[in-house]
Design a protein around this motif. Structure first.
Motif, mmCIF file in Angstrom:
data_model
loop_
_atom_site.group_PDB
_atom_site.id
_atom_site.type_symbol
_atom_site.label_atom_id
_atom_site.label_comp_id
_atom_site.label_asym_id
_atom_site.label_seq_id
_atom_site.Cartn_x
_atom_site.Cartn_y
_atom_site.Cartn_z
ATOM 1 N N LEU A 76 -48.570 3.927 -8.384
ATOM 2 C CA LEU A 76 -48.139 3.513 -8.392
ATOM 3 C C LEU A 76 -46.744 2.735 -8.236
ATOM 4 N N THR A 77 -46.030 2.163 -7.358
ATOM 5 C CA THR A 77 -44.750 1.804 -7.527
ATOM 6 C C THR A 77 -44.648 0.388 -6.670
ATOM 7 N N ARG A 78 -43.989 -0.031 -6.927
ATOM 8 C CA ARG A 78 -43.327 -1.931 -6.828
ATOM 9 C C ARG A 78 -43.738 -1.369 -5.322
ATOM 10 N N GLU A 79 -43.430 -0.694 -4.443
ATOM 11 C CA GLU A 79 -43.769 -0.769 -2.624
ATOM 12 C C GLU A 79 -45.141 -0.855 -2.703
ATOM 13 N N GLY A 80 -45.605 -0.258 -3.211
ATOM 14 C CA GLY A 80 -47.876 -0.068 -3.098
ATOM 15 C C GLY A 80 -47.596 -0.898 -3.632
ATOM 16 N N TRP A 81 -47.218 -1.233 -4.480
ATOM 17 C CA TRP A 81 -48.323 -2.932 -4.889
ATOM 18 C C TRP A 81 -47.961 -3.950 -3.902
ATOM 19 N N VAL A 82 -46.926 -4.006 -3.011
ATOM 20 C CA VAL A 82 -46.594 -5.247 -2.364
ATOM 21 C C VAL A 82 -46.956 -4.844 -0.764
ATOM 22 N N LYS A 83 -47.165 -3.528 -0.705
ATOM 23 C CA LYS A 83 -48.078 -2.887 0.488
ATOM 24 C C LYS A 83 -50.168 -3.461 0.474
ATOM 25 N N SER A 84 -49.836 -2.538 -1.199
ATOM 26 C CA SER A 84 -51.659 -2.970 -1.637
ATOM 27 C C SER A 84 -51.671 -4.421 -0.754
ATOM 28 N N LEU A 85 -50.922 -5.301 -2.190
ATOM 29 C CA LEU A 85 -51.370 -6.914 -1.919
ATOM 30 C C LEU A 85 -51.212 -7.772 -0.449
ATOM 31 N N ILE A 86 -50.048 -7.442 0.413
ATOM 32 C CA ILE A 86 -50.616 -7.839 1.505
ATOM 33 C C ILE A 86 -51.418 -7.147 2.338
ATOM 34 N N PHE A 87 -51.675 -6.325 2.732
ATOM 35 C CA PHE A 87 -52.800 -5.202 3.478
ATOM 36 C C PHE A 87 -54.497 -6.177 3.222
ATOM 37 N N PRO B 189 -58.453 -3.390 -4.885
ATOM 38 C CA PRO B 189 -58.128 -1.519 -5.332
ATOM 39 C C PRO B 189 -58.062 -0.846 -4.039
ATOM 40 N N VAL B 190 -59.138 -0.936 -3.251
ATOM 41 C CA VAL B 190 -58.753 0.000 -2.397
ATOM 42 C C VAL B 190 -57.648 0.553 -1.549
ATOM 43 N N MET B 191 -56.702 -0.481 -1.498
ATOM 44 C CA MET B 191 -55.605 -0.977 -1.106
ATOM 45 C C MET B 191 -55.076 -0.183 -1.824
ATOM 46 N N LEU B 192 -54.603 0.104 -3.188
ATOM 47 C CA LEU B 192 -53.743 0.583 -3.699
ATOM 48 C C LEU B 192 -54.075 2.050 -4.196
ATOM 49 N N THR B 193 -55.191 2.781 -3.701
ATOM 50 C CA THR B 193 -55.750 3.749 -3.982
ATOM 51 C C THR B 193 -54.915 4.623 -2.444
ATOM 52 N N MET B 194 -54.802 4.025 -1.175
ATOM 53 C CA MET B 194 -54.190 4.322 -0.098
ATOM 54 C C MET B 194 -52.777 4.448 -0.391
ATOM 55 N N PHE B 195 -52.156 3.366 -1.115
ATOM 56 C CA PHE B 195 -51.008 3.073 -1.251
ATOM 57 C C PHE B 195 -50.400 4.418 -1.783
ATOM 58 N N ARG B 196 -51.325 4.823 -2.673
ATOM 59 C CA ARG B 196 -50.062 5.361 -3.822
ATOM 60 C C ARG B 196 -49.008 6.248 -3.508
ATOM 61 N N ASP B 197 -48.066 6.459 -3.936
ATOM 62 C CA ASP B 197 -46.986 7.492 -4.053
ATOM 63 C C ASP B 197 -47.109 8.856 -4.764
ATOM 64 N N ASN B 198 -47.372 10.002 -4.282
ATOM 65 C CA ASN B 198 -47.916 10.902 -5.180
ATOM 66 C C ASN B 198 -48.738 10.752 -6.628
ATOM 67 N N GLY B 199 -49.104 9.902 -5.705
ATOM 68 C CA GLY B 199 -50.837 9.322 -7.552
ATOM 69 C C GLY B 199 -50.188 8.696 -8.352
#
Length: 59
Positions: A31-42, A19-29
């Motif tokens: 959640l995109t597919r790219e944001g999810w992938v980055k969040s899960l990797i980090f 959830p912390v990473m999802l908050t960090m990688f949101r794109d203009n508020g």
């Protein structure tokens, strides 16, 4: 070596980090597919480091 305590430490850290990473990688508020992938990797990286550090401190 993967012990039960390290696996549990990894899972706990992963559940907290996602959830912390999802908050960090949101794109203009949003959640995109790219944001999810980055969040899960980090989150996986953070959880792995936390599990290794926790496992070493208990030995």
């Amino acid at each position: 070596m993967m012990t039960t305590s390290r696996v549990v430490s990894f899972l706990i850290a992963f559940v907290i980090a996602v959830p912390v990473m999802l908050t960090m990688f949101r794109d203009n508020g949003e959640l995109t597919r790219e944001g999810w992938v980055k969040s899960l990797i980090f989150a996986g990286s953070v959880a792995a480091i936390a599990a290794i550090a926790f496992g070493r401190s208990r030995q």
